[in-house]
Motif scaffolding. Structure first.
Motif, mmCIF file in Angstrom:
data_model
loop_
_atom_site.group_PDB
_atom_site.id
_atom_site.type_symbol
_atom_site.label_atom_id
_atom_site.label_comp_id
_atom_site.label_asym_id
_atom_site.label_seq_id
_atom_site.Cartn_x
_atom_site.Cartn_y
_atom_site.Cartn_z
ATOM 1 N N ASP A 91 8.137 -3.356 3.831
ATOM 2 C CA ASP A 91 7.095 -4.087 3.095
ATOM 3 C C ASP A 91 6.032 -4.635 4.041
ATOM 4 O O ASP A 91 4.858 -4.755 3.663
ATOM 5 N N ARG A 92 6.412 -4.964 5.254
ATOM 6 C CA ARG A 92 5.471 -5.542 6.212
ATOM 7 C C ARG A 92 4.448 -4.533 6.702
ATOM 8 O O ARG A 92 3.389 -4.898 7.202
ATOM 9 N N VAL A 93 4.772 -3.243 6.596
ATOM 10 C CA VAL A 93 3.876 -2.213 7.124
ATOM 11 C C VAL A 93 3.379 -1.281 6.018
ATOM 12 O O VAL A 93 2.945 -0.164 6.287
ATOM 13 N N THR A 94 3.453 -1.741 4.786
ATOM 14 C CA THR A 94 3.040 -0.896 3.665
ATOM 15 C C THR A 94 1.585 -0.456 3.784
ATOM 16 O O THR A 94 1.250 0.723 3.557
ATOM 17 N N ASP A 95 0.691 -1.394 4.140
ATOM 18 C CA ASP A 95 -0.726 -1.041 4.237
ATOM 19 C C ASP A 95 -0.967 -0.009 5.331
ATOM 20 O O ASP A 95 -1.803 0.887 5.193
ATOM 21 N N VAL A 96 -0.204 -0.096 6.428
ATOM 22 C CA VAL A 96 -0.338 0.888 7.507
ATOM 23 C C VAL A 96 0.166 2.251 7.039
ATOM 24 O O VAL A 96 -0.442 3.288 7.326
ATOM 25 N N LEU A 97 1.293 2.259 6.321
ATOM 26 C CA LEU A 97 1.839 3.517 5.814
ATOM 27 C C LEU A 97 0.884 4.178 4.832
ATOM 28 O O LEU A 97 0.705 5.407 4.841
ATOM 29 N N GLU A 98 0.254 3.394 3.991
ATOM 30 C CA GLU A 98 -0.690 3.960 3.023
ATOM 31 C C GLU A 98 -1.862 4.628 3.724
ATOM 32 O O GLU A 98 -2.336 5.696 3.302
ATOM 33 N N ASP A 99 -2.355 4.007 4.800
ATOM 34 C CA ASP A 99 -3.432 4.637 5.573
ATOM 35 C C ASP A 99 -2.953 5.946 6.200
ATOM 36 O O ASP A 99 -3.689 6.936 6.259
ATOM 37 N N ALA A 100 -1.699 5.942 6.688
ATOM 38 C CA ALA A 100 -1.150 7.159 7.292
ATOM 39 C C ALA A 100 -0.991 8.262 6.247
ATOM 40 O O ALA A 100 -1.276 9.440 6.518
ATOM 41 N N ARG B 189 -4.342 9.841 5.511
ATOM 42 C CA ARG B 189 -4.790 10.720 6.589
ATOM 43 C C ARG B 189 -3.940 11.987 6.677
ATOM 44 O O ARG B 189 -4.442 13.059 7.007
ATOM 45 N N MET B 190 -2.636 11.849 6.379
ATOM 46 C CA MET B 190 -1.718 12.995 6.465
ATOM 47 C C MET B 190 -0.868 13.031 5.195
ATOM 48 O O MET B 190 0.260 12.515 5.167
ATOM 49 N N PRO B 191 -1.380 13.618 4.107
ATOM 50 C CA PRO B 191 -0.655 13.641 2.820
ATOM 51 C C PRO B 191 0.740 14.244 2.916
ATOM 52 O O PRO B 191 1.622 13.894 2.103
ATOM 53 N N ALA B 192 0.970 15.105 3.895
ATOM 54 C CA ALA B 192 2.286 15.745 4.015
ATOM 55 C C ALA B 192 3.390 14.727 4.251
ATOM 56 O O ALA B 192 4.563 14.975 3.931
ATOM 57 N N LEU B 193 3.024 13.558 4.808
ATOM 58 C CA LEU B 193 4.030 12.538 5.058
ATOM 59 C C LEU B 193 4.658 12.029 3.762
ATOM 60 O O LEU B 193 5.821 11.610 3.747
#
Length: 292
Positions: free
Chosen positions: A18-27, A30-34
């Motif tokens: 939950d603490r890194v949700t915004d970072v994961l969304e940006d990733a 940038r890389m939809p395959a993730l």
């Protein structure tokens, strides 16, 4: 906050995506395959940070023949070089490079657990952003600080002490960012001229003071310093202390008080550094104490 478990080796902290949700969304953007691959493992381990971001490599304050190498936020990347520097300190007494910026003794007694935790988090938050001039985050003030602020004092930091840099001509004065001299140069020039031709007032929180007493105090300082130590009451002199290799270890002002006491004045940042150096060369039954 309660210390590190002595049995700690490489344990991980609990997952907290939950603490890194915004970072994961940006990733993911940038890389939809993730989004299709998913997350298989989460590595959430502790990172060591100090108050100023730089590690602690060198002698442990107040201990003989004890060294540390901690606070490296990128251990694999930094460990080799810092280990090489530390090995030189252990074997030769000092490194071939100036290691003051990573010396564990660069922090004073104000660096307690509460402040260290606060500043370590703050440094982590600011690690990858642009830094601008005069971003000072002091920890210590004196009774004169609010009085100087009321007179228009613009502050800087000396060993975490909030100290006047210059006096602002008007309450709304702001120094512009520039690679060239700014209007502050003229302000400081005028202040220097005033001190030269009239009088000036400044507090000395940017310095540390040690008090020395005893019949052998001058002999001890003579042995430690390559400068001539003043002996007449009321006199003072500048002394330089050297390492075994002949390099400058410290600079101090030695003042003889009328009652036989000697005051040793040096940079505030050298408080623990110089105390360690003096204590290491005292006879086992003698001691120095700080009066800062």
């Amino acid at each position: 906050m309660d210390g590190i478990d002595p049995k700690f080796v490489n344990a991980l902290c609990p997952d907290d995506l939950d603490r890194v949700t915004d970072v994961l969304e940006d990733a993911f953007t940038r890389m939809p395959a993730l989004m299709e691959t998913g997350i298989r493992n989460v590595v959430n381990g502790p990172i060591t940070y100090t108050i100023g971001g730089a590690p602690l490599v060198g002698p442990i304050p107040g201990k003989r023949n004890a060294f540390c190498i901690v606070g490296l936020r990128a251990g694999l990347g930094e460990g080799g070089g810092h280990g090489w520097v530390l090995a030189q300190m252990i074997v030769h007494g000092e490194a071939c490079h100036d290691s003051w910026c990573i010396d564990p003794r660069r922090f004073g007694h104000h660096a307690n657990v509460e402040l260290t935790a606060l500043k370590a988090v703050e440094d982590y938050q600011n690690e990858f952003r642009f830094h601008f001039p005069h971003e000072h985050r002091p920890a210590k003030t004196t009774p004169l600080t609010p009085l100087l602020a009321a007179e228009g004092g613009e502050f800087t930091v000396v060993n975490d002490w909030k100290r006047v840099d210059y006096i602002k001509p008007t309450p709304d004065f702001t120094e512009p960012h520039s690679f060239h001299f700014t209007a502050v140069r003229d302000l400081v020039t005028a202040e220097v001229a005033t001190v030269q031709t009239a009088v000036g007032l400044a507090e000395v929180n940017g310095f540390t003071r040690f008090e020395m007493t005893g019949r052998d105090v001058h002999a001890f300082l003579d042995r430690m310093s390559c400068s001539r130590i003043p002996r007449k009451p009321g006199c003072l002199g500048l002394a330089y202390f050297l390492t075994e290799q002949g390099c400058v270890k410290s600079e101090a002002t030695i003042a003889n008080l009328a009652d036989g006491r000697v005051w040793y004045g040096a940079a505030a940042a050298a408080q623990r550094h110089d105390m360690d150096w003096l204590q290491q060369h005292l006879a086992p039954t003698r001691t120095c104490r700080s009066v800062t």
